[in-house]
Design an enzyme around this catalytic site. Sequence first.
Site, mmCIF file in Angstrom:
data_model
loop_
_atom_site.group_PDB
_atom_site.id
_atom_site.type_symbol
_atom_site.label_atom_id
_atom_site.label_comp_id
_atom_site.label_asym_id
_atom_site.label_seq_id
_atom_site.Cartn_x
_atom_site.Cartn_y
_atom_site.Cartn_z
ATOM 1 N N TYR A 57 21.015 44.236 18.197
ATOM 2 C CA TYR A 57 21.849 43.044 18.080
ATOM 3 C C TYR A 57 21.739 42.514 16.646
ATOM 4 O O TYR A 57 20.797 41.795 16.290
ATOM 5 C CB TYR A 57 21.412 41.971 19.077
ATOM 6 C CG TYR A 57 21.557 42.368 20.531
ATOM 7 C CD1 TYR A 57 22.279 43.491 20.918
ATOM 8 C CD2 TYR A 57 20.949 41.618 21.534
ATOM 9 C CE1 TYR A 57 22.404 43.854 22.247
ATOM 10 C CE2 TYR A 57 21.074 41.972 22.874
ATOM 11 C CZ TYR A 57 21.797 43.089 23.214
ATOM 12 O OH TYR A 57 21.913 43.452 24.541
ATOM 13 N N HIS A 130 17.046 51.131 26.382
ATOM 14 C CA HIS A 130 18.384 50.639 26.083
ATOM 15 C C HIS A 130 19.411 51.770 26.050
ATOM 16 O O HIS A 130 19.342 52.658 25.196
ATOM 17 C CB HIS A 130 18.347 49.928 24.727
ATOM 18 C CG HIS A 130 19.525 49.053 24.455
ATOM 19 N ND1 HIS A 130 19.689 48.366 23.275
ATOM 20 C CD2 HIS A 130 20.603 48.718 25.218
ATOM 21 C CE1 HIS A 130 20.805 47.663 23.311
ATOM 22 N NE2 HIS A 130 21.378 47.868 24.483
#
Length: 318
Positions: A57, A130
Site C-alpha cells: 500500500y 498476501h
Amino acid sequence: MTDTAATSRLPFALPRLGIGTAPLGGLFEEVGEQDAAATLKAATEAGITYFDTAPRYGHGLAEQRLGRLLPPSGGSGPVISTKTGWLLRPRPDGSPGEVITDWTERGIRESLESSLTRLGRSSVDILYLHDPDEYPDEIRRTAYPAVRKLRDEGLIRAIGFGMNHSGPLASYVAKFEVDVVLIAGRFSLLDHEALTTLLPLCAEVGTAVVVGGVFNTGLLADPSPGAMFNYRPVPSETLERAQQCRALCEAYEVPLPAAAIQFPLLHTSVNSVVLGCRSATEVTANAAAARFPIPGELWQRLAEAGFVPEQLLERCGE
C-alpha cells in the site's frame, strides 16, 4: 445484530469494524499527510481499533503513516494486521521501486521485519500471506512454515491469508491451520461468491473471517454513472442492480452504505468488516452507517430481490 463474534481460532477478539489503509497509501489518488492524520484521528475518536495495512500500500507509505500517526489506544493498543509475500525494492535514490514476490523463509522474515520498522512496533496481531493465488507450492514448502515459526517466536499472534478470490482462499483454509482470512470484494450485496465455498468451510474449521471491499470499489457507496466496480468501469447492468438496491434501501430510509457495511456480518463466520477510508469525513460517515438501524423487513425485501441470500435472514433483526 449482536456484538458476539463467530467462534474462531483467534486468540483475541476482532472488532466488528476496521479501517483498511490502502487509500492512505495513495490508492487511486494521493492523500496528503494532514488528511491521513485526520483520517486516523477520526477513526480512534469513533472507537475503531482495528487497522489493516500492507507493504504494497503505497510502497510502505501506509505502514509508515500508521506508525507515525496512530496514537496508543489504552493499555492493549489497537489490533493491527499487515501482509507478507512481497518485498519492496527501492531505487538507488531512495524513491519507490519495484515490488517482487518472495515466499522463502528469508523473504517472509525480511518483509515482516521491514513492516515492523515502518509501524514502529515489536509485533503485529495478524500477518496475512498476501495474494498467493498462483503460488501454492511455495506456500506449502516455505511460506506457511515460515509464518508458523514467526507466530511461535511471538512476532505475530495469528496467521492469515488475504485474497480477492474465495476459491483459492478456501483451498488454503482446507490445507492449512489458518487463524483468520481476509476476503475482499467477494461477499457483498452484489457478489455472494464466498458464501458457497469459503464461509461454510471457515465455520466448520473455526477460521475467523474479515471481509473487505464491501462497496465493490465504490459502487455500493454511490451507484452513479462513472462509478467503478471491482477496479473497473461498472457495466450498465451492474449499475442498474446497484441502483435498484439503493432504491429498496431508500424506501425504508436506510442509506445504501449502511446495508452494504452490515450485510457481511449477517453470516456467523464473519467477525469484522474492513473499510478503506481516505478522509475523516469518510470515517465518520462509515462509522455512522455501521451503527444505522436496519429493519428486518428491509433485509427481507433485499433477499426477495436477490441481494441477500435467504439463509442469512435468520440473523436479521437481532
